[in-house]
Write a protein that holds these residues in place. Structure first.
Motif, PDB file in Angstrom:
ATOM      1  N   TYR A 149      25.032 121.770 -14.529  1.00  0.00           N
ATOM      2  CA  TYR A 149      25.017 121.579 -13.078  1.00  0.00           C
ATOM      3  C   TYR A 149      25.006 120.079 -12.756  1.00  0.00           C
ATOM      4  CZ  TYR A 149      24.135 126.558 -12.761  1.00  0.00           C
ATOM      5  OH  TYR A 149      24.257 127.927 -12.865  1.00  0.00           O
ATOM      6  N   GLU A 150      25.460 119.723 -11.577  1.00  0.00           N
ATOM      7  CA  GLU A 150      25.685 118.320 -11.238  1.00  0.00           C
ATOM      8  C   GLU A 150      24.377 117.645 -10.803  1.00  0.00           C
ATOM      9  OE1 GLU A 150      28.578 115.547  -8.432  1.00  0.00           O
ATOM     10  OE2 GLU A 150      28.734 117.719  -8.367  1.00  0.00           O
ATOM     11  N   VAL A 151      23.615 117.249 -11.796  1.00  0.00           N
ATOM     12  CA  VAL A 151      22.397 116.467 -11.565  1.00  0.00           C
ATOM     13  C   VAL A 151      22.607 115.121 -12.238  1.00  0.00           C
ATOM     14  CG1 VAL A 151      19.921 116.284 -12.009  1.00  0.00           C
ATOM     15  CG2 VAL A 151      20.936 118.507 -11.440  1.00  0.00           C
ATOM     16  N   ARG A 152      22.723 114.067 -11.466  1.00  0.00           N
ATOM     17  CA  ARG A 152      23.059 112.761 -12.020  1.00  0.00           C
ATOM     18  C   ARG A 152      21.835 112.031 -12.572  1.00  0.00           C
ATOM     19  NH1 ARG A 152      27.087 110.640  -7.144  1.00  0.00           N
ATOM     20  NH2 ARG A 152      28.665 112.304  -7.384  1.00  0.00           N
ATOM     21  N   VAL A 153      20.698 112.199 -11.932  1.00  0.00           N
ATOM     22  CA  VAL A 153      19.497 111.453 -12.320  1.00  0.00           C
ATOM     23  C   VAL A 153      18.328 112.419 -12.444  1.00  0.00           C
ATOM     24  CG1 VAL A 153      17.883 109.623 -11.697  1.00  0.00           C
ATOM     25  CG2 VAL A 153      20.313 109.367 -11.140  1.00  0.00           C
ATOM     26  N   VAL A 154      17.596 112.315 -13.553  1.00  0.00           N
ATOM     27  CA  VAL A 154      16.350 113.067 -13.720  1.00  0.00           C
ATOM     28  C   VAL A 154      15.210 112.130 -13.334  1.00  0.00           C
ATOM     29  CG1 VAL A 154      14.846 114.263 -15.348  1.00  0.00           C
ATOM     30  CG2 VAL A 154      17.341 114.490 -15.544  1.00  0.00           C
ATOM     31  N   ASP A 155      14.669 112.343 -12.134  1.00  0.00           N
ATOM     32  CA  ASP A 155      13.627 111.436 -11.646  1.00  0.00           C
ATOM     33  C   ASP A 155      12.399 112.158 -11.100  1.00  0.00           C
ATOM     34  OD1 ASP A 155      14.603 112.467  -9.270  1.00  0.00           O
ATOM     35  OD2 ASP A 155      15.456 110.576  -8.551  1.00  0.00           O
ATOM     36  N   GLY A 156      12.455 113.505 -11.022  1.00  0.00           N
ATOM     37  CA  GLY A 156      11.303 114.248 -10.524  1.00  0.00           C
ATOM     38  C   GLY A 156      11.208 114.321  -9.013  1.00  0.00           C
ATOM     39  N   PHE A 157      12.201 113.783  -8.306  1.00  0.00           N
ATOM     40  CA  PHE A 157      12.208 113.862  -6.846  1.00  0.00           C
ATOM     41  C   PHE A 157      13.265 114.885  -6.428  1.00  0.00           C
ATOM     42  CE2 PHE A 157      10.680 109.530  -7.676  1.00  0.00           C
ATOM     43  CZ  PHE A 157       9.477 109.575  -6.971  1.00  0.00           C
ATOM     44  N   ALA A 158      12.815 115.956  -5.817  1.00  0.00           N
ATOM     45  CA  ALA A 158      13.716 117.066  -5.471  1.00  0.00           C
ATOM     46  C   ALA A 158      14.445 116.745  -4.174  1.00  0.00           C
ATOM     47  CB  ALA A 158      12.932 118.361  -5.345  1.00  0.00           C
ATOM     48  N   GLY A 159      15.523 115.962  -4.275  1.00  0.00           N
ATOM     49  CA  GLY A 159      16.311 115.603  -3.111  1.00  0.00           C
ATOM     50  C   GLY A 159      17.365 116.643  -2.794  1.00  0.00           C
ATOM     51  N   ARG A 160      18.271 116.291  -1.881  1.00  0.00           N
ATOM     52  CA  ARG A 160      19.281 117.245  -1.424  1.00  0.00           C
ATOM     53  C   ARG A 160      20.173 117.701  -2.570  1.00  0.00           C
ATOM     54  NH1 ARG A 160      22.944 115.438   3.516  1.00  0.00           N
ATOM     55  NH2 ARG A 160      20.887 115.581   4.512  1.00  0.00           N
ATOM     56  N   ARG A 161      20.607 116.768  -3.427  1.00  0.00           N
ATOM     57  CA  ARG A 161      21.489 117.152  -4.532  1.00  0.00           C
ATOM     58  C   ARG A 161      20.804 118.153  -5.452  1.00  0.00           C
ATOM     59  NH1 ARG A 161      26.042 115.089  -6.657  1.00  0.00           N
ATOM     60  NH2 ARG A 161      25.890 113.268  -5.289  1.00  0.00           N
TER      61      ARG A 161
ATOM     62  N   GLN B  37      21.917 122.103  -6.270  1.00  0.00           N
ATOM     63  CA  GLN B  37      22.190 122.620  -7.607  1.00  0.00           C
ATOM     64  C   GLN B  37      21.257 123.785  -7.955  1.00  0.00           C
ATOM     65  OE1 GLN B  37      25.020 121.568  -9.061  1.00  0.00           O
ATOM     66  NE2 GLN B  37      25.080 120.493  -7.081  1.00  0.00           N
ATOM     67  N   ILE B  38      20.035 123.753  -7.442  1.00  0.00           N
ATOM     68  CA  ILE B  38      19.146 124.911  -7.607  1.00  0.00           C
ATOM     69  C   ILE B  38      19.758 126.130  -6.922  1.00  0.00           C
ATOM     70  CG2 ILE B  38      16.912 125.891  -6.931  1.00  0.00           C
ATOM     71  CD1 ILE B  38      15.728 123.061  -7.327  1.00  0.00           C
ATOM     72  N   ALA B  39      20.293 125.922  -5.722  1.00  0.00           N
ATOM     73  CA  ALA B  39      20.933 127.034  -4.998  1.00  0.00           C
ATOM     74  C   ALA B  39      22.135 127.571  -5.779  1.00  0.00           C
ATOM     75  CB  ALA B  39      21.359 126.567  -3.604  1.00  0.00           C
ATOM     76  N   ALA B  40      22.897 126.667  -6.412  1.00  0.00           N
ATOM     77  CA  ALA B  40      24.040 127.112  -7.218  1.00  0.00           C
ATOM     78  C   ALA B  40      23.566 127.943  -8.404  1.00  0.00           C
ATOM     79  CB  ALA B  40      24.835 125.898  -7.695  1.00  0.00           C
TER      80      ALA B  40
END
Length: 328
Positions: free
Chosen positions: A156-168, A172-175
């Motif tokens: 899934y399209e997650v560019r950065v693993v930072d622990g902040f659940a932003g819009r992106r 991706q969770i919804a996908a």
């Protein structure tokens, strides 16, 4: 499986927290699911127990460890992640088993059919509670970072693993929820459990799987091209009648070569019908390049090409006829 080593710190908690902590607690503030083992010193040497799986942002407790005994800790990422295991380790060798284990005072790992891992000795303030961390200190954000890491692992399209659940991340969770046919709402604990289960199932056989149908244990070495340079590595011990995944990455045709030799006291026999020369050493080794083996302290042997992978999976089965003197 070979280790893509990430030597990471175990956070030392201030002693003021020790009285409130449960005995033998290990907490995971990384973005990975980890399998942890603890060891302790005693009159009969070092004993150990494992494995306990710890989700990001969670803790487990190890019980039955004598009060005041020196303690040691080792952890590795679960098989949900591609690219080799990451480890939290130290310099104290301890015998472990591949499955869940309780080992009392083992010293000769190989003689007992066990593996050896390098544990880190815990400071006295860590014996009641130790915390696994990454260079990125996620702290209370470890659960969210773990969700991001698994989404990324699953493509899934997650560019950065930072622990902040932003819009992106939410998109991706919804996908993933659509793909899984389930809704998790704000229950990140259930969400990460499902993500982990899906990743484990997907990765169960990806890579190089070797089965030993010979009558004695075998040692396995592999050679593969990494960044336009050949590298050979070994050894993995595979018992008679057992299988092991020695590479856990998706394979491409022509990428991997395999060498094996029997482990039968002093009567080791090499794999027959090898075609490509690479370097090996008697003990655990990694050789960069395939030329001038003897000059660099290695032995040159002939490796076989692994079978052509299908959907990233290659399987090798070793039998009696693959080794010279076993069939005579």
């Amino acid at each position: 499986m070979m280790r893509a080593v990430m030597v990471l710190a175990v956070l030392v908690l201030a002693g003021i927290f020790a009285p409130q902590a449960r005995a033998g607690e290990v907490c995971n503030e990384t973005s990975y699911y980890v399998d942890a083992a603890k060891a302790w010193g005693g009159e009969n040497g070092i004993s150990a127990q494992g494995w306990q799986r710890i989700a990001p942002g969670s803790c487990v407790r190890f019980s039955g460890i004598p009060s005041g005994a020196p303690q040691f800790l080792y952890a590795r990422t679960s098989e949900a992640y591609l690219g080799g295991a990451r480890e939290w380790l130290g310099r104290t060798p301890v015998c472990v088993d591949r499955a869940n284990f309780q080992i009392e005072g083992a010293q000769d790992c190989e003689a007992m059919g066990l593996e050896q891992r390098d544990f880190r000795q815990l400071a006295p303030s860590e014996r009641a509670r130790a915390v696994l961390v990454e260079p990125d200190d996620f702290g209370s954000r470890a659960l969210e970072a773990g969700v991001q890491r698994l989404l990324q692992t699953l493509g899934y399209e997650v560019r950065v693993v930072d622990g902040f659940a932003g819009r992106r991340s939410r998109n991706q969770i919804a996908a993933f929820e659509r793909d899984a046919g389930a809704s998790f709402g704000s229950n990140y604990e259930r969400l990460i459990e499902r993500l982990h289960a899906v990743a484990l199932e997907r990765n169960r056989e990806v890579g190089l799987n070797v089965c030993n149908q010979a009558s004695v244990p075998v040692g396995i070495a592999i050679a593969r091209q990494r960044n336009e340079r050949w590298q050979s590595r070994g050894w993995w011990r595979i018992e008679s009648g057992s299988c092991m995944r020695v590479i856990d990455e998706r394979l491409q045709p022509g990428e991997v070569f395999v060498f094996a030799q029997t482990i039968n006291g002093g009567n080791s026999e090499p794999l027959r019908r090898g075609v490509e020369a690479f370097c090996v050493a008697p003990g655990r080794f990694t050789s960069e390049g395939r030329a001038n083996c003897a000059e660099r302290g290695y032995t040159q042997v002939l490796f076989r090409p692994s079978p052509v992978p299908v959907e990233g999976i290659a399987r090798v089965t070793l039998e009696e006829a693959d080794f010279e003197d076993l069939v005579q």
